[in-house]
Design a protein around this motif. Structure first.
Motif, PDB file in Angstrom:
ATOM      1  N   GLY A  17      54.740  -2.331 -63.366  1.00 53.04           N
ATOM      2  CA  GLY A  17      54.982  -3.116 -62.156  1.00 53.04           C
ATOM      3  C   GLY A  17      54.282  -4.455 -62.200  1.00 53.04           C
ATOM      4  O   GLY A  17      54.856  -5.484 -61.833  1.00 53.04           O
ATOM      5  N   ASN A  64      59.835  -8.897 -53.121  1.00 50.14           N
ATOM      6  CA  ASN A  64      59.439  -7.600 -53.639  1.00 50.14           C
ATOM      7  C   ASN A  64      60.041  -7.444 -55.025  1.00 50.14           C
ATOM      8  O   ASN A  64      61.248  -7.569 -55.200  1.00 50.14           O
ATOM      9  CB  ASN A  64      59.959  -6.513 -52.689  1.00 50.14           C
ATOM     10  CG  ASN A  64      59.267  -5.206 -52.888  1.00 50.14           C
ATOM     11  OD1 ASN A  64      59.081  -4.766 -54.011  1.00 50.14           O
ATOM     12  ND2 ASN A  64      58.907  -4.576 -51.783  1.00 50.14           N
ATOM     13  N   LYS A  66      60.855  -5.333 -58.493  1.00 51.81           N
ATOM     14  CA  LYS A  66      61.103  -3.978 -59.010  1.00 51.81           C
ATOM     15  C   LYS A  66      61.412  -4.092 -60.496  1.00 51.81           C
ATOM     16  O   LYS A  66      62.370  -4.743 -60.882  1.00 51.81           O
ATOM     17  CB  LYS A  66      62.271  -3.301 -58.272  1.00 51.81           C
ATOM     18  CG  LYS A  66      62.016  -3.105 -56.795  1.00 51.81           C
ATOM     19  CD  LYS A  66      60.836  -2.195 -56.566  1.00 51.81           C
ATOM     20  CE  LYS A  66      60.532  -2.012 -55.087  1.00 51.81           C
ATOM     21  NZ  LYS A  66      59.263  -1.348 -54.874  1.00 51.81           N
ATOM     22  N   HIS A  68      62.616  -2.399 -63.755  1.00 48.88           N
ATOM     23  CA  HIS A  68      63.373  -1.261 -64.281  1.00 48.88           C
ATOM     24  C   HIS A  68      63.932  -1.652 -65.653  1.00 48.88           C
ATOM     25  O   HIS A  68      65.134  -1.894 -65.804  1.00 48.88           O
ATOM     26  CB  HIS A  68      64.502  -0.859 -63.320  1.00 48.88           C
ATOM     27  CG  HIS A  68      64.014  -0.293 -62.033  1.00 48.88           C
ATOM     28  ND1 HIS A  68      63.393   0.934 -61.955  1.00 48.88           N
ATOM     29  CD2 HIS A  68      64.032  -0.776 -60.763  1.00 48.88           C
ATOM     30  CE1 HIS A  68      63.071   1.188 -60.689  1.00 48.88           C
ATOM     31  NE2 HIS A  68      63.432   0.164 -59.951  1.00 48.88           N
ATOM     32  N   TYR A  90      64.614   0.572 -51.184  1.00 48.58           N
ATOM     33  CA  TYR A  90      64.081  -0.768 -51.458  1.00 48.58           C
ATOM     34  C   TYR A  90      64.506  -1.801 -50.412  1.00 48.58           C
ATOM     35  O   TYR A  90      63.697  -2.610 -49.971  1.00 48.58           O
ATOM     36  CB  TYR A  90      64.529  -1.265 -52.831  1.00 48.58           C
ATOM     37  CG  TYR A  90      64.017  -0.505 -54.018  1.00 48.58           C
ATOM     38  CD1 TYR A  90      62.889   0.307 -53.963  1.00 48.58           C
ATOM     39  CD2 TYR A  90      64.670  -0.603 -55.238  1.00 48.58           C
ATOM     40  CE1 TYR A  90      62.437   0.997 -55.076  1.00 48.58           C
ATOM     41  CE2 TYR A  90      64.221   0.065 -56.365  1.00 48.58           C
ATOM     42  CZ  TYR A  90      63.106   0.864 -56.273  1.00 48.58           C
ATOM     43  OH  TYR A  90      62.663   1.528 -57.378  1.00 48.58           O
ATOM     44  N   PHE A 121      64.860  -7.909 -59.334  1.00 42.77           N
ATOM     45  CA  PHE A 121      64.841  -6.868 -60.357  1.00 42.77           C
ATOM     46  C   PHE A 121      64.533  -7.480 -61.713  1.00 42.77           C
ATOM     47  O   PHE A 121      65.130  -8.476 -62.103  1.00 42.77           O
ATOM     48  CB  PHE A 121      66.179  -6.121 -60.381  1.00 42.77           C
ATOM     49  CG  PHE A 121      66.387  -5.293 -59.151  1.00 42.77           C
ATOM     50  CD1 PHE A 121      65.843  -4.019 -59.066  1.00 42.77           C
ATOM     51  CD2 PHE A 121      67.081  -5.790 -58.062  1.00 42.77           C
ATOM     52  CE1 PHE A 121      65.995  -3.250 -57.922  1.00 42.77           C
ATOM     53  CE2 PHE A 121      67.246  -5.029 -56.915  1.00 42.77           C
ATOM     54  CZ  PHE A 121      66.702  -3.756 -56.847  1.00 42.77           C
TER      55      PHE A 121
END
Length: 175
Positions: A17, A64, A66, A68, A90, A121
């Motif tokens: 993260g 925010n 994320k 992945h 989310y 993302f």
């Protein structure tokens, strides 16, 4: 990763993260030359933090991140699925975070502070947004530059006032 069990640990998740947040932070820092201010990792109450806050003529964006890596992400109106997995909240959490930011900033600013939630993302192989009513902006890390030309939400003196409030940790202490 735990060497004995070969399963990801909480530390692995945190480290991944953080790597994603750094990548997005570098992209956001490039917006400074367009008149934007960027704050990273703002600590809030209950051991949580805001990944990034972007403040400029287009308003305030609560970002925010994320991470992945190598995964496919699908975004609907109120849910996100990673590799066709279980829905993750989310979008809902991003909206709540933006409302929280607006409450804090408007406590100290004598004018309305528009705050928009953004999900970014990192490392995904595919990002498909099929939402029709999504109130959260969704980008891949390199796409956040799309925020640079936005304007008209805050006057220059308001941008400075919001930034001066946002960079003081005391403002966020009870948020």
């Amino acid at each position: 990763m735990s060497l004995l069990l070969r399963r990801p640990t909480e530390w692995d998740s945190w480290r991944k993260g953080l790597a994603g947040e750094k990548r997005v932070g570098a992209e956001l820092d490039r917006l400074k030359r367009h008149g934007w201010h960027v704050l990273h990792s703002i600590p809030l109450a209950n051991d949580v933090d805001l990944d990034h806050l972007l403040i400029g003529p287009g308003g305030v964006f609560s970002i925010n991140t994320k991470h992945h890596q190598g995964r496919a992400v699908w975004v609907g109106d109120d849910s996100v699925k990673v590799d066709h997995g279980k829905p993750a909240p989310y979008a809902r959490k991003s909206r709540a975070e933006a409302r929280r930011v607006a409450r804090v900033l408007e406590t100290y600013c004598p004018f309305p502070v528009p705050v928009e939630p953004v999900l970014v993302f990192v490392g995904v192989t595919d990002l498909k947004v099929v939402a029709t009513q999504l109130s959260v902006r969704v980008y891949q890390e390199r796409q956040v530059s799309a925020l640079a030309p936005l304007s008209g939400a805050l006057k220059p003196d308001q941008v400075e006032q919001v930034y001066n409030v946002a960079r003081h940790r005391q403002a966020w202490r009870r948020a």
